[in-house]
Design an enzyme around this catalytic site. Sequence first.
Site, short mmCIF file in Angstrom:
data_model
loop_
_atom_site.label_atom_id
_atom_site.label_comp_id
_atom_site.label_asym_id
_atom_site.label_seq_id
_atom_site.Cartn_x
_atom_site.Cartn_y
_atom_site.Cartn_z
N LYS A 1 -11.44 -10.79 11.18
CA LYS A 1 -10.09 -10.24 11.36
C LYS A 1 -10.09 -8.81 10.85
CE LYS A 1 -9.13 -10.33 6.80
NZ LYS A 1 -8.96 -9.11 5.96
N PRO B 1 -20.76 -9.38 8.51
CA PRO B 1 -21.26 -8.83 7.24
C PRO B 1 -20.39 -9.22 6.05
CG PRO B 1 -21.35 -7.17 8.97
CD PRO B 1 -20.59 -8.33 9.53
N GLY C 1 -18.67 -8.70 2.25
CA GLY C 1 -18.06 -7.61 1.51
C GLY C 1 -17.50 -6.51 2.38
N LEU D 1 -13.51 -8.26 6.33
CA LEU D 1 -13.26 -8.86 7.64
C LEU D 1 -12.93 -10.34 7.57
CD1 LEU D 1 -16.05 -7.11 9.76
CD2 LEU D 1 -13.62 -6.51 9.62
N GLY D 2 -12.96 -10.91 6.37
CA GLY D 2 -12.55 -12.30 6.20
C GLY D 2 -13.51 -13.33 6.76
N GLY D 3 -14.78 -12.98 6.91
CA GLY D 3 -15.73 -13.92 7.50
C GLY D 3 -15.87 -15.21 6.72
N GLY D 4 -15.96 -15.11 5.40
CA GLY D 4 -16.07 -16.31 4.58
C GLY D 4 -14.84 -17.18 4.66
N SER D 5 -13.67 -16.55 4.72
CA SER D 5 -12.42 -17.30 4.84
C SER D 5 -12.35 -18.03 6.18
CB SER D 5 -11.23 -16.36 4.69
OG SER D 5 -11.20 -15.77 3.41
N ASP E 1 -6.43 -15.50 2.49
CA ASP E 1 -6.34 -15.16 3.91
C ASP E 1 -6.90 -16.24 4.83
OD1 ASP E 1 -8.96 -14.79 3.23
OD2 ASP E 1 -9.16 -12.80 4.10
#
Length: 275
Positions: free
Chosen positions: A8, A92, A94, A97-101, A134
């Site tokens: 995101k 990527p 840190g 972009l909220g990838g882990g979320s 998020d």
Amino acid sequence: MIYFPPCKINIGLHILSKRSDAYHNLETAFFPLSDISDVLEISPSEKEEFLFTGIPITGEKGENLVVQAANLLSQYTGKNFSCRIHLHKAIPFGSGLGGGSADATYTLLGINETLNLGLSQKEIYLLCTELGSDCACFVENKPTIGKERGNIISPLSCNIHQCYDLLLVIPPISISTKDAYKSITPQSNRPSLESLLQQPIASWKSTIFNDFENALDTRFPLLKSIKDQLYDTGAIYASLSGSGSALYGIYEKGKLISPSFPNSYYLKQTNISIP
């Protein structure tokens, strides 16, 4: 089942006040980008198994949000189910972009669907709130306004209804959200982000801001340099996403001429629809 947890971007990130629970009240607009994603495969298994490929994931297994989401779902349902979960990491770390979320949210959604647990969307939302501020914005994967910690979301409509080109630029630096907040001075007396988003997109440059930018520009002057390059190449609006390090530029359709960046940068051209 195979899922594609998206990233995101944030359009505007107003940090309003410090909360008693050490978090912050904020207002932001979440825009999921579905064609930039990780890959998550979930299948029934006789034993619990987690497999990680793609961008190397550091830290202990129990710290990973995918593992935490699976464990939380087991605790919530009171069932000792097991799955084979394979995460291929492409967004990527840190980068804001909220990838882990997204990975955590899609783990909840995926296990619920794969094992026919029957959890409602409201229950998924509540579990998301426990995992991250998020995470909830990825449940429906639509543009939303996030308030309080970012976890209270509502549909977003900007009265613009147009598709734009978008260029995402991520330099090879990782920024800790916790560290980024240390330099923030909350400001509550300002127009609502929802009202500002109703204005023509050409006005956003002077009205809609990510509060992390001023805090981070001194430590990472590269971020301002990238943003300037985006504007120099015709972006209508450019901003840091989340607490960085990703920046993006929004361009009129067909007018994106990509700036020249080093090979170590992550670049992705896509599009964004303003609802």
